[in-house]
Every structure is written in structure tokens, then in C-alpha cells.
Design an enzyme around this catalytic site. Sequence first.
Site, PDB file in Angstrom:
ATOM      1  N   TYR A 112      -5.728   6.702  -2.341  1.00 57.21           N
ATOM      2  CA  TYR A 112      -4.753   5.582  -2.831  1.00 57.21           C
ATOM      3  C   TYR A 112      -3.212   6.162  -2.849  1.00 57.21           C
ATOM      4  O   TYR A 112      -2.871   6.989  -3.553  1.00 57.21           O
ATOM      5  CB  TYR A 112      -4.999   5.604  -4.380  1.00 57.21           C
ATOM      6  CG  TYR A 112      -4.118   4.081  -4.775  1.00 57.21           C
ATOM      7  CD1 TYR A 112      -3.955   3.017  -4.177  1.00 57.21           C
ATOM      8  CD2 TYR A 112      -3.146   4.472  -5.678  1.00 57.21           C
ATOM      9  CE1 TYR A 112      -3.353   1.865  -4.495  1.00 57.21           C
ATOM     10  CE2 TYR A 112      -2.230   3.402  -6.190  1.00 57.21           C
ATOM     11  CZ  TYR A 112      -2.120   2.109  -5.526  1.00 57.21           C
ATOM     12  OH  TYR A 112      -1.321   1.264  -5.765  1.00 57.21           O
ATOM     13  N   TYR A 158      -5.804  -4.534   0.759  1.00 56.33           N
ATOM     14  CA  TYR A 158      -5.386  -3.567  -0.524  1.00 56.33           C
ATOM     15  C   TYR A 158      -6.318  -3.757  -1.607  1.00 56.33           C
ATOM     16  O   TYR A 158      -6.903  -4.758  -1.977  1.00 56.33           O
ATOM     17  CB  TYR A 158      -4.201  -4.367  -0.773  1.00 56.33           C
ATOM     18  CG  TYR A 158      -3.469  -3.273  -1.964  1.00 56.33           C
ATOM     19  CD1 TYR A 158      -2.765  -2.199  -1.439  1.00 56.33           C
ATOM     20  CD2 TYR A 158      -3.511  -3.770  -2.981  1.00 56.33           C
ATOM     21  CE1 TYR A 158      -2.060  -1.473  -2.561  1.00 56.33           C
ATOM     22  CE2 TYR A 158      -2.903  -3.075  -3.946  1.00 56.33           C
ATOM     23  CZ  TYR A 158      -2.223  -1.880  -3.736  1.00 56.33           C
ATOM     24  OH  TYR A 158      -1.655  -0.986  -4.629  1.00 56.33           O
TER      25      TYR A 158
END
Lengths: 388, 154
Positions: A343, A293
Site C-alpha cells: 500500500y 484502488y
Amino acid sequence: MPPAPRHLLKDATAIAGIGQTALAKHLDPSETELAATAVTAALGDAGIAPSEVDALCSYTMEATDEVELARNVGTGDITFFGQVGYGGGAGCGVVGLAAMAVATGQARVAVAWRSRKRGSGPRPWTRPIAAPGDVPMRWTRPTGLLRPVDEVAMLTRRYMHEFGATRNHLANVALACRLHANRNPGAVMYDRPLTRDEYLAARWISEPLCLYDNCLETDGALAVVVVAAERARDCPQRPAYIHAFAQGLPRQSQTMTNYFCEDPLRGPSWTAAQLLWDRADVSPADVKVAQIYDAFTPLVLMSLEGYGFCKRGEGAAFTEGGNIALGGTLPVNTSGGGLSEAYVHGFNLITEGVRQIRGTSTSQVDGADVCLVTSGEGVPTSALLLRS
Amino acid sequence: MATDERGMLIPVIDDENAGFWEGTAAGELRVQRCTRCERLRFPPRPMCPWCHSCHRQFVTVSGNGAIWSFVVAHPPLLPAYAALAPYNVVVVTLDEDPALRMVSNLVTRPGGPVNEVDPATIRIGEHVRAVFDPPNGAGIAMLRWMREAPVTGS
Ligand SMILES: [Zn+2]
């Protein structure tokens, strides 16, 4: 009574289908339309009819609720639904929830998804906040620590101070992701190379973090289909078995503004990693590719340590010499990640993990039979180990 | 979170944390203390996580601490903050307990703006002390931090 099986979840389920919409700065369709489009694409990939879906798993921040998703996609009767909180920390947790529903017999075909128009919509930090869940922000936002990037920059400065990390290490993360995005035609930054000089000359956002330490702002949706392992073997795609799953919320930690505990740099990754590796037949040394992440570059350094790819304080050095780019010992975010593909709260990391297991990534790692996928460091988090 | 007359966000005050803000208005830094095990805690919460007592009171602490980390914020920011950028925000560890930290800005004088300290001079580990702004339009006195001694040329 016999003891409960310790590895109830191990390889019991698999991701049989993945689907997504285009990923772009701006898309016209609504978040609901994008969600339904990604979910039906994932079901098509799995060769499973929407009418067979009986479980729905999503982020608490998802705008399209289960009822609306089901009425658009035309699911069958739903017998399990659930959500996971904490934004970017939720992704692997949502898929883990789906896996647990299937493994425990509460459902047969579970869908997990994320749809978000973060590119078109307002920046979340510009909206008024007063909900009970925003308690930590009461102690930071009025002072001008307004945005997630400020909150992470605070941890980053301390990390650099304690362990000698430099901006060049953060650049290693940004450049590796961009390199992978430049090989992925679906990535927002596909045709936009990035050099180290450009990185170092970029404008500040919150020192010590610059523009390229921040993820993209993207519209798009992605989804996965989780079924029992034996069912997955009958589906058209090579199964990506869910080998292990864990969540992590360290004792006395705070979400995003994790300064109010003894050791803030031992973040949620460390907690999730303990259970993840305990449940797995493999160790970090067996992992040849990872999707970590990356809403902000320093989170990758911290996660590399938390998940045990190196010792504490060595995450920065681990990125040297192209080690996390294709050709290195642990290529990271092989579709470009949140920094350079899109994203969408980290859900594209999950679909890319599946592609690595299938052998279909645009930056395919040879012999990638295990892939670690992680969700947000710095918030209550989650992780998956996928295997072929 | 509402804003004051200048557009700055106003802290949300409730029954649990009111003692902290009563302290800042009185020119004192106060944190919660468990009246059973006597451990200090911040931010305020109803139960002591170490002994599980809900008996608690606010006590005044020294206001002395050291900078644990800091950022320098640049736009895009909310308009009132963008007007002050670049400005610093620091996390300070209180001398009383290494896990007790607070977030605010380093200023050169009580009531001074948050962008008056040259960011290039800020160092992790610098000793600082709590100071308090005059109450804003909402009657809230913000905590800030000041260096213990004036900075000499580096
Ligand atoms: Zn106590």
C-alpha cells in the site's frame, strides 16, 4: 477563434519508464532516499538522464518536496511542478498532471512519484487533527469514527443493505488480490496464501469490515516517467500511452465521510468515469484488465459500478465465479494491489498497469491492450486509461 | 483535535458551527438554514450552495430520524475508545430532509455509554431521536441517538 481541440490529451503522452524500491513492512532508508531511488530507477528504465527532467508531480501528502527531490536526483532546470491532494485519490491525478504538462508543452520529461513509510511510521489517524481541511472529521471523529476503515465501513454497511452484497463478495476481492500477490515475488504477501475460511474467521476491525478487508501497511516508493508519445517510441521500453485521464469530485460530496449528500453511494468514481469514457475511443467492454484502488475491499465493488463494468448495485455479483481473478473477464489488481502487494497510496497500481501494457506482469492478461487504473474511491479521485 | 478529561476527542468549535453546539448545550438539535431559500444544511458552511446567499441562521429541528447505516468499531483504536470497544457509531437521516444526516452513537439513555446497545440488535431504518450528554469538562454537550421505543425481544 477555432474551438479548442476536444482530445488534446488523447495518446499525446506515454509512460516510458517505471521504477520502484523494495516494498516491505519496514525499510531502513528515509522517505527522501526511497523517493530518489525510485525516480532514478524509473529514469534508468526509460533510458533518460536525470538532467533531462524538467517537470515534477507529486501528492500533497508527499514528504519530499520538489526542491529536495531535484537536488538529490540531479534534475535539470524544472519548468513545471504541481501536486494533487486527497491521499489515495491523487495517484492517477499526479500522472495526469505530468501528462498535461508534457502535452501542453510546459515540459518535456515529467516525473511523478510517491514515497511513503506507512509501515514504519505512525498510523495517520493517531495524530492530532485540527487543520481547516479536517472540517468533516469534526463531525465524526469525536463519536469514535476514528479511522479510514470506520468511515468506509459505514458506506459498506449501507451498500450491503441496499444491494444485497455479502461478506463473501468482499472476500472475492481480498482473495483475488492475494492470488495475484502469490504470483508476484515482489509482493509483500507473495508467500502468504489466504483462504476463504481464514477471511471469514478473521478478527473484526470495524464491522462489517474485517482484517483482510484492509490494505497493507507498507514502506516503499514508486515512480513513472512521462514523455511525449513520439519520444516514448524512441525509448527502450514499449510505451504505455496515456489514452485518457480524468479526476472526479462529485457535487456536494465529502471526503471519506461522504454521508452528507443525497446519494452517497454514487461516489467519485462515477464522476471521473463520465469524463474518462467521453474522452476515450474505448468503452468498459474493451478493457480486459484493471487496477482498481483497494485500500479497502468494498471500494473495488463501488468502483466496478462507477466505471461502468456493471450496473449500479451489481458490483458484488460481478466478483462472483472468479471474475476479477486471473482467468476471469476482468482480472483486477494483478500485482496484488494495495491489499496484498503493497500500500503506497495506490501508486503500485499505476506501475502494474504499465507492466500489463508491456506484457511483463507476473499475472499477465492475454491481449491486455487497454488497462484502467483508478485512484481512491471515497475521496476526490482520478483515473487513467493506458493503452499499447 | 484535543481530548477531554477521559481522553475522548473534543469537537472543534468555531464561529461557523458554534450555533450547533449552543443548541446541544440547550438540549436542542439545531442546523443551519439559508434565510433566502430556507433550505437546511449540515455540516455548517458560510454559503448556501443552492442560492448562494451567505445569510444564514441556526434553527431547531425535530431531532427525529432513522438509522441510515452503522458500524461496530474494534481495536486498534485510541486508548479511551479502545476501552469502550466494541461500540457503535450510526449515521442518522433527519426526518426534515433526506440529505441531512448526522453521525453519533446509539445509547440506551441520555448520558449513557456508547457501548450499551447490543450491536446485533441495531437495524438500518430504525427510528431514533436526538438526546444530549451532560456537558463534558470542556463544556460541550455531545449529541447521541436513542431508540424511539424500547427494544422488545426479537
Ligand atoms: Zn439558499
